[in-house]
Design a protein around this motif. Structure first.
Motif, PDB file in Angstrom:
ATOM      1  N   UNK A 123      -5.598   4.246  -7.536  1.00 31.32           N
ATOM      2  CA  UNK A 123      -5.602   5.199  -6.438  1.00 31.32           C
ATOM      3  C   UNK A 123      -6.978   5.161  -5.779  1.00 31.32           C
ATOM      4  N   UNK A 124      -7.000   4.860  -4.469  1.00 28.49           N
ATOM      5  CA  UNK A 124      -8.238   4.576  -3.758  1.00 28.49           C
ATOM      6  C   UNK A 124      -8.295   5.425  -2.497  1.00 28.49           C
ATOM      7  N   UNK A 125      -9.481   5.943  -2.167  1.00 22.32           N
ATOM      8  CA  UNK A 125      -9.690   6.631  -0.908  1.00 22.32           C
ATOM      9  C   UNK A 125      -9.561   5.612   0.221  1.00 22.32           C
ATOM     10  N   UNK A 126      -8.966   6.004   1.340  1.00 20.48           N
ATOM     11  CA  UNK A 126      -8.738   5.074   2.454  1.00 20.48           C
ATOM     12  C   UNK A 126     -10.056   4.446   2.919  1.00 20.48           C
TER      13      UNK A 126
ATOM     14  N   UNK B  24      -8.105  14.517  -0.249  1.00 16.51           N
ATOM     15  CA  UNK B  24      -7.767  13.591   0.839  1.00 16.51           C
ATOM     16  C   UNK B  24      -6.553  12.760   0.461  1.00 16.51           C
ATOM     17  N   UNK B  25      -5.891  12.204   1.481  1.00 15.63           N
ATOM     18  CA  UNK B  25      -4.810  11.264   1.212  1.00 15.63           C
ATOM     19  C   UNK B  25      -5.435   9.999   0.646  1.00 15.63           C
ATOM     20  N   UNK B  26      -4.767   9.429  -0.313  1.00 17.74           N
ATOM     21  CA  UNK B  26      -5.277   8.223  -0.948  1.00 17.74           C
ATOM     22  C   UNK B  26      -4.229   7.124  -0.849  1.00 17.74           C
ATOM     23  N   UNK B  27      -4.648   5.919  -1.161  1.00 15.52           N
ATOM     24  CA  UNK B  27      -3.769   4.762  -1.150  1.00 15.52           C
ATOM     25  C   UNK B  27      -3.684   4.225  -2.569  1.00 15.52           C
ATOM     26  N   UNK B  28      -2.476   3.886  -2.991  1.00 18.88           N
ATOM     27  CA  UNK B  28      -2.287   3.266  -4.296  1.00 18.88           C
ATOM     28  C   UNK B  28      -2.067   1.779  -4.054  1.00 18.88           C
ATOM     29  N   UNK B  29      -2.930   0.976  -4.659  1.00 14.00           N
ATOM     30  CA  UNK B  29      -2.861  -0.477  -4.531  1.00 14.00           C
ATOM     31  C   UNK B  29      -2.969  -1.061  -5.925  1.00 14.00           C
ATOM     32  N   UNK B  30      -1.919  -1.700  -6.383  1.00 12.10           N
ATOM     33  CA  UNK B  30      -1.927  -2.314  -7.707  1.00 12.10           C
ATOM     34  C   UNK B  30      -2.169  -1.327  -8.833  1.00 12.10           C
ATOM     35  N   UNK B  31      -1.677  -0.103  -8.693  1.00 15.75           N
ATOM     36  CA  UNK B  31      -1.843   0.903  -9.737  1.00 15.75           C
ATOM     37  C   UNK B  31      -3.122   1.716  -9.632  1.00 15.75           C
TER      38      UNK B  31
ATOM     39  N   UNK C 218       0.849  -1.184   0.000  1.00 16.36           N
ATOM     40  CA  UNK C 218       0.000   0.000   0.000  1.00 16.36           C
ATOM     41  C   UNK C 218       0.887   1.237   0.000  1.00 16.36           C
ATOM     42  N   UNK C 219       0.658   2.146  -0.938  1.00 11.43           N
ATOM     43  CA  UNK C 219       1.395   3.403  -1.028  1.00 11.43           C
ATOM     44  C   UNK C 219       0.466   4.517  -0.546  1.00 11.43           C
ATOM     45  N   UNK C 220       0.771   5.126   0.595  1.00 15.19           N
ATOM     46  CA  UNK C 220      -0.032   6.229   1.120  1.00 15.19           C
ATOM     47  C   UNK C 220       0.515   7.524   0.556  1.00 15.19           C
ATOM     48  N   UNK C 221      -0.310   8.235  -0.202  1.00 14.71           N
ATOM     49  CA  UNK C 221       0.134   9.461  -0.875  1.00 14.71           C
ATOM     50  C   UNK C 221       0.110  10.643   0.080  1.00 14.71           C
ATOM     51  N   UNK C 222       0.772  11.708  -0.335  1.00 14.56           N
ATOM     52  CA  UNK C 222       0.750  12.955   0.421  1.00 14.56           C
ATOM     53  C   UNK C 222      -0.516  13.715   0.048  1.00 14.56           C
ATOM     54  N   UNK C 223      -1.126  14.314   1.033  1.00 18.37           N
ATOM     55  CA  UNK C 223      -2.358  15.062   0.795  1.00 18.37           C
ATOM     56  C   UNK C 223      -2.046  16.328   0.011  1.00 18.37           C
ATOM     57  N   UNK C 224      -2.749  16.504  -1.088  1.00 14.05           N
ATOM     58  CA  UNK C 224      -2.616  17.728  -1.865  1.00 14.05           C
ATOM     59  C   UNK C 224      -3.705  18.684  -1.413  1.00 14.05           C
ATOM     60  N   UNK C 225      -3.533  19.955  -1.685  1.00 11.71           N
ATOM     61  CA  UNK C 225      -4.473  20.990  -1.244  1.00 11.71           C
ATOM     62  C   UNK C 225      -5.908  20.657  -1.636  1.00 11.71           C
ATOM     63  N   UNK C 226      -6.776  20.519  -0.645  1.00  7.22           N
ATOM     64  CA  UNK C 226      -8.187  20.247  -0.888  1.00  7.22           C
ATOM     65  C   UNK C 226      -8.506  18.803  -1.246  1.00  7.22           C
TER      66      UNK C 226
END
Length: 152
Positions: free
Chosen positions: A84-87, A75-82, A65-73
């Motif tokens: 990008x998914x909301x937690x 939410x942080x998301x998770x990358x799983x198998x390519x 699971x790759x937890x991304x950095x939150x960009x302005x406005x």
């Protein structure tokens, strides 16, 4: 390169040694490739840590699971198998990965969640991600950081 004369009187080069050398170079570079790089993602910059050590053993059944950095406005998301998914929507995706390993004969206790959080991701979001994984009955975790070797 050897040159041989054909029946038509045209000189032709023997490319067999060159082809052989090309295959040897390909085999050499394939041996040098670090296949652990497949765990990386270009959006994720791991935090530096003096305590981080290289993994002693390879994880047999990893869910990365790759937890991304939150960009302005955003939410942080998770990358799983390519993807990008909301937690909050991660549960079904974790279930799919877990079922895939169980179908391969793995025990639930052998499945390890490898969390690669961006260095700018908030600690609370890492904790939320771990809690979401625990809801899917995943209990083994590894957190990745970049080894800081310091100045010697």
């Amino acid at each position: 390169m050897r040159v041989k004369k054909s029946n038509s009187g045209v000189l032709e080069g023997d490319l067999t040694p060159m082809i052989d050398m090309t295959f040897q170079l390909i085999a050499f570079f394939m041996v040098l490739i670090n296949f652990e790089q497949s765990e990386q993602h270009e959006k994720i910059q791991l935090p530096d840590s003096e305590l981080a050590k290289p993994a002693a053993e390879k994880t047999e059944y990893p869910i990365i699971l790759h937890l991304t950095q939150r960009e302005e406005g955003q939410p942080e998301t998770v990358i799983l198998g390519g993807e990008e998914i909301n937690i909050e929507a991660l549960g079904p995706f974790l279930g799919r990965e877990k079922q895939m390993y169980l179908g391969q004969g793995a025990k639930e206790s052998e499945i390890t969640v490898v969390i690669r959080a961006h260095k700018g991701a908030r600690t609370g979001k890492v904790q939320n991600l771990i809690a979401k994984c625990q809801e899917s009955s995943l209990e083994n975790f590894k957190l990745r950081a970049k080894e800081d070797v310091g100045n010697f």
